[in-house]
Scaffold this motif. Structure first.
Motif, PDB file in Angstrom:
ATOM      1  N   THR A 225       0.802  -1.231   0.000  1.00 55.20           N
ATOM      2  CA  THR A 225       0.000   0.000   0.000  1.00 55.20           C
ATOM      3  C   THR A 225       0.832   1.278   0.000  1.00 55.20           C
ATOM      4  N   ILE A 226       2.135   1.154   0.075  1.00 58.59           N
ATOM      5  CA  ILE A 226       2.983   2.328   0.235  1.00 58.59           C
ATOM      6  C   ILE A 226       2.867   3.306  -0.931  1.00 58.59           C
ATOM      7  N   PHE A 227       2.492   2.800  -2.124  1.00 58.43           N
ATOM      8  CA  PHE A 227       2.364   3.665  -3.294  1.00 58.43           C
ATOM      9  C   PHE A 227       0.936   4.159  -3.505  1.00 58.43           C
ATOM     10  N   ASN A 228       0.042   3.910  -2.537  1.00 59.57           N
ATOM     11  CA  ASN A 228      -1.328   4.407  -2.641  1.00 59.57           C
ATOM     12  C   ASN A 228      -1.405   5.848  -2.151  1.00 59.57           C
ATOM     13  N   ASP A 229      -2.467   6.549  -2.579  1.00 56.47           N
ATOM     14  CA  ASP A 229      -2.662   7.941  -2.167  1.00 56.47           C
ATOM     15  C   ASP A 229      -2.770   8.053  -0.650  1.00 56.47           C
ATOM     16  N   PHE A 230      -2.109   9.066  -0.095  1.00 57.49           N
ATOM     17  CA  PHE A 230      -2.214   9.452   1.311  1.00 57.49           C
ATOM     18  C   PHE A 230      -1.757   8.361   2.284  1.00 57.49           C
ATOM     19  N   THR A 231      -0.958   7.421   1.798  1.00 57.46           N
ATOM     20  CA  THR A 231      -0.456   6.369   2.679  1.00 57.46           C
ATOM     21  C   THR A 231       0.783   6.850   3.410  1.00 57.46           C
ATOM     22  N   GLN A 232       0.783   6.681   4.727  1.00 55.56           N
ATOM     23  CA  GLN A 232       1.947   7.015   5.537  1.00 55.56           C
ATOM     24  C   GLN A 232       2.218   5.856   6.492  1.00 55.56           C
ATOM     25  N   VAL A 233       3.486   5.527   6.631  1.00 51.73           N
ATOM     26  CA  VAL A 233       3.880   4.405   7.475  1.00 51.73           C
ATOM     27  C   VAL A 233       3.879   4.838   8.938  1.00 51.73           C
ATOM     28  N   ALA A 234       3.244   4.049   9.762  1.00 46.23           N
ATOM     29  CA  ALA A 234       3.195   4.366  11.190  1.00 46.23           C
ATOM     30  C   ALA A 234       4.544   4.078  11.837  1.00 46.23           C
ATOM     31  N   SER A 235       5.150   5.107  12.411  1.00 46.24           N
ATOM     32  CA  SER A 235       6.425   4.948  13.106  1.00 46.24           C
ATOM     33  C   SER A 235       6.645   6.161  13.996  1.00 46.24           C
ATOM     34  N   PRO A 236       7.464   6.039  15.039  1.00 47.24           N
ATOM     35  CA  PRO A 236       7.745   7.203  15.891  1.00 47.24           C
ATOM     36  C   PRO A 236       8.346   8.360  15.100  1.00 47.24           C
ATOM     37  N   LEU A 237       9.180   8.034  14.092  1.00 48.37           N
ATOM     38  CA  LEU A 237       9.801   9.087  13.291  1.00 48.37           C
ATOM     39  C   LEU A 237       8.761   9.802  12.442  1.00 48.37           C
ATOM     40  N   GLN A 238       7.794   9.056  11.906  1.00 49.44           N
ATOM     41  CA  GLN A 238       6.755   9.643  11.073  1.00 49.44           C
ATOM     42  C   GLN A 238       5.965  10.709  11.821  1.00 49.44           C
ATOM     43  N   LYS A 239       5.747  10.505  13.117  1.00 46.11           N
ATOM     44  CA  LYS A 239       4.955  11.450  13.894  1.00 46.11           C
ATOM     45  C   LYS A 239       5.623  12.817  13.984  1.00 46.11           C
ATOM     46  N   ARG A 240       6.945  12.858  13.803  1.00 46.59           N
ATOM     47  CA  ARG A 240       7.652  14.128  13.902  1.00 46.59           C
ATOM     48  C   ARG A 240       7.817  14.801  12.548  1.00 46.59           C
ATOM     49  N   LEU A 241       7.370  14.131  11.469  1.00 49.19           N
ATOM     50  CA  LEU A 241       7.572  14.655  10.126  1.00 49.19           C
ATOM     51  C   LEU A 241       6.235  15.046   9.507  1.00 49.19           C
ATOM     52  N   THR A 242       6.314  15.977   8.554  1.00 49.44           N
ATOM     53  CA  THR A 242       5.114  16.399   7.843  1.00 49.44           C
ATOM     54  C   THR A 242       5.098  15.791   6.456  1.00 49.44           C
ATOM     55  N   GLY A 243       3.928  15.809   5.834  1.00 46.62           N
ATOM     56  CA  GLY A 243       3.813  15.274   4.485  1.00 46.62           C
ATOM     57  C   GLY A 243       2.385  14.847   4.212  1.00 46.62           C
ATOM     58  N   THR A 244       2.055  14.726   2.916  1.00 46.92           N
ATOM     59  CA  THR A 244       0.705  14.356   2.527  1.00 46.92           C
ATOM     60  C   THR A 244       0.569  12.872   2.244  1.00 46.92           C
ATOM     61  N   GLY A 245       1.686  12.173   2.080  1.00 42.53           N
ATOM     62  CA  GLY A 245       1.609  10.781   1.669  1.00 42.53           C
ATOM     63  C   GLY A 245       1.288  10.646   0.196  1.00 42.53           C
ATOM     64  N   LEU A 246       1.566  11.701  -0.583  1.00 41.96           N
ATOM     65  CA  LEU A 246       1.258  11.687  -2.010  1.00 41.96           C
ATOM     66  C   LEU A 246       2.487  11.482  -2.890  1.00 41.96           C
ATOM     67  N   GLY A 247       3.671  11.714  -2.353  1.00 43.70           N
ATOM     68  CA  GLY A 247       4.877  11.673  -3.180  1.00 43.70           C
ATOM     69  C   GLY A 247       5.084  10.346  -3.886  1.00 43.70           C
ATOM     70  N   LEU A 248       4.933   9.242  -3.158  1.00 44.55           N
ATOM     71  CA  LEU A 248       5.164   7.931  -3.754  1.00 44.55           C
ATOM     72  C   LEU A 248       4.039   7.567  -4.717  1.00 44.55           C
ATOM     73  N   SER A 249       2.807   7.928  -4.370  1.00 44.19           N
ATOM     74  CA  SER A 249       1.683   7.684  -5.274  1.00 44.19           C
ATOM     75  C   SER A 249       1.885   8.428  -6.590  1.00 44.19           C
TER      76      SER A 249
END
Length: 287
Positions: A225-249
């Protein structure tokens, strides 16, 4: 008497067979009506889906354009402050303005991703192909990322282009956008180590670009699912970062427009390798 009984029996069987045929015909007609109703419903749903997709694309495009003006104003004012046009800044003020600049730049990237996605979904992305050398593309990417390499514990490496890599005939801007997304993600999720960009021939008329990192990696359940729209991986590091989850899609869709595909290899805690494989020469009918 026996003949009469036989005729009566045959007549009864014939009438029973005719009755069964009539029942089957009625059932078939009812089924046909159901199928026609189902097709009509599917056509209606497909039309609603097309309208919803069109409305979403128009909304994304409209909002993206509307966001650009205030974002541009924020970035301009922050740049003037950092240039000390109105006087010197204290150390704390400089830190705060730098924070505004970083967040405005990230917001601008999000808006660009939304606008590009809207264009792709609306079929309004133009492919402009030309011949170019991989050395030039890597050199441009290296210069682009040099100012943003703020983590001294991470090294960005562009491997030397192999001698068997020919000139490419494709849209170098779209290819550069895909690789920028891969590199940006790799830098975000690599606290220490390196991000390595490489290229190799993988088949007749195909070339693969890989961005490998030594970062946090991606759990197997997210690989599909990583290449789907608005997908973001749940991780402690992710919580500190911004983004739409659109780049890979967006990268996946751009790769498709270039006649190629994207792939992921990753192991949690050991890093990831994102790759895009495209033809060396994009055929005219592919655009």
């Amino acid at each position: 008497m026996a003949d009469a009984d036989t005729n009566t029996e045959l007549q009864a069987k014939l009438e029973a067979a005719q009755a069964e045929i009539e029942a089957l015909r009625a059932e078939l007609e009812e089924t046909n009506r159901g199928v026609l109703a189902l097709y009509a419903e599917l056509d209606t749903q497909a039309d609603h889906l097309r309208q919803a997709t069109e409305l979403k694309s128009r909304f994304l495009a409209y909002m993206s354009h509307e966001f650009r003006t205030p974002i541009g104003a924020i970035r301009s004012i922050a740049r003037l402050l950092m240039d000390r046009v109105d006087g010197p800044l204290t150390e704390e003020q400089e830190r705060q303005v730098a924070f505004i600049q970083r967040n405005a730049a990230e917001f601008a990237d999000m808006v660009d991703d939304l606008l590009d996605l809207a264009k792709v979904e609306a079929g309004r992305v133009e492919i402009s192909v030309e011949w170019f050398e991989m050395v030039d593309l890597f050199s441009a990417l290296r210069g682009m990322f040099k100012p943003v390499l703020t983590n001294p514990e991470v090294t960005l490496v562009f491997e030397e282009v192999p001698a068997d890599i020919p000139r490419l005939f494709t849209d170098d801007r779209k290819l550069s956008q895909i690789l920028r997304n891969f590199v940006s993600n790799a830098l975000k999720f690599t606290p220490r180590g390196e991000v390595r960009v490489s290229t190799q021939r993988v088949g007749d008329g195909l070339i693969r670009f890989s961005v490998a990192d030594t970062g946090i990696g991606i759990a197997p359940e997210f690989h599909e699912t990583i290449f789907n729209d608005f997908t973001q991986v749940a991780s402690p590091l992710q919580k500190r970062l911004t983004g739409t989850g659109l780049g890979l899609s967006l990268s996946k869709r751009l790769a498709h427009l270039l006649g190629g595909s994207v792939a992921l290899e990753s192991e949690l805690g050991k890093g990831s390798t994102f790759s895009v494989t495209i033809p060396v020469e994009l055929k005219a009918d592919a655009t």
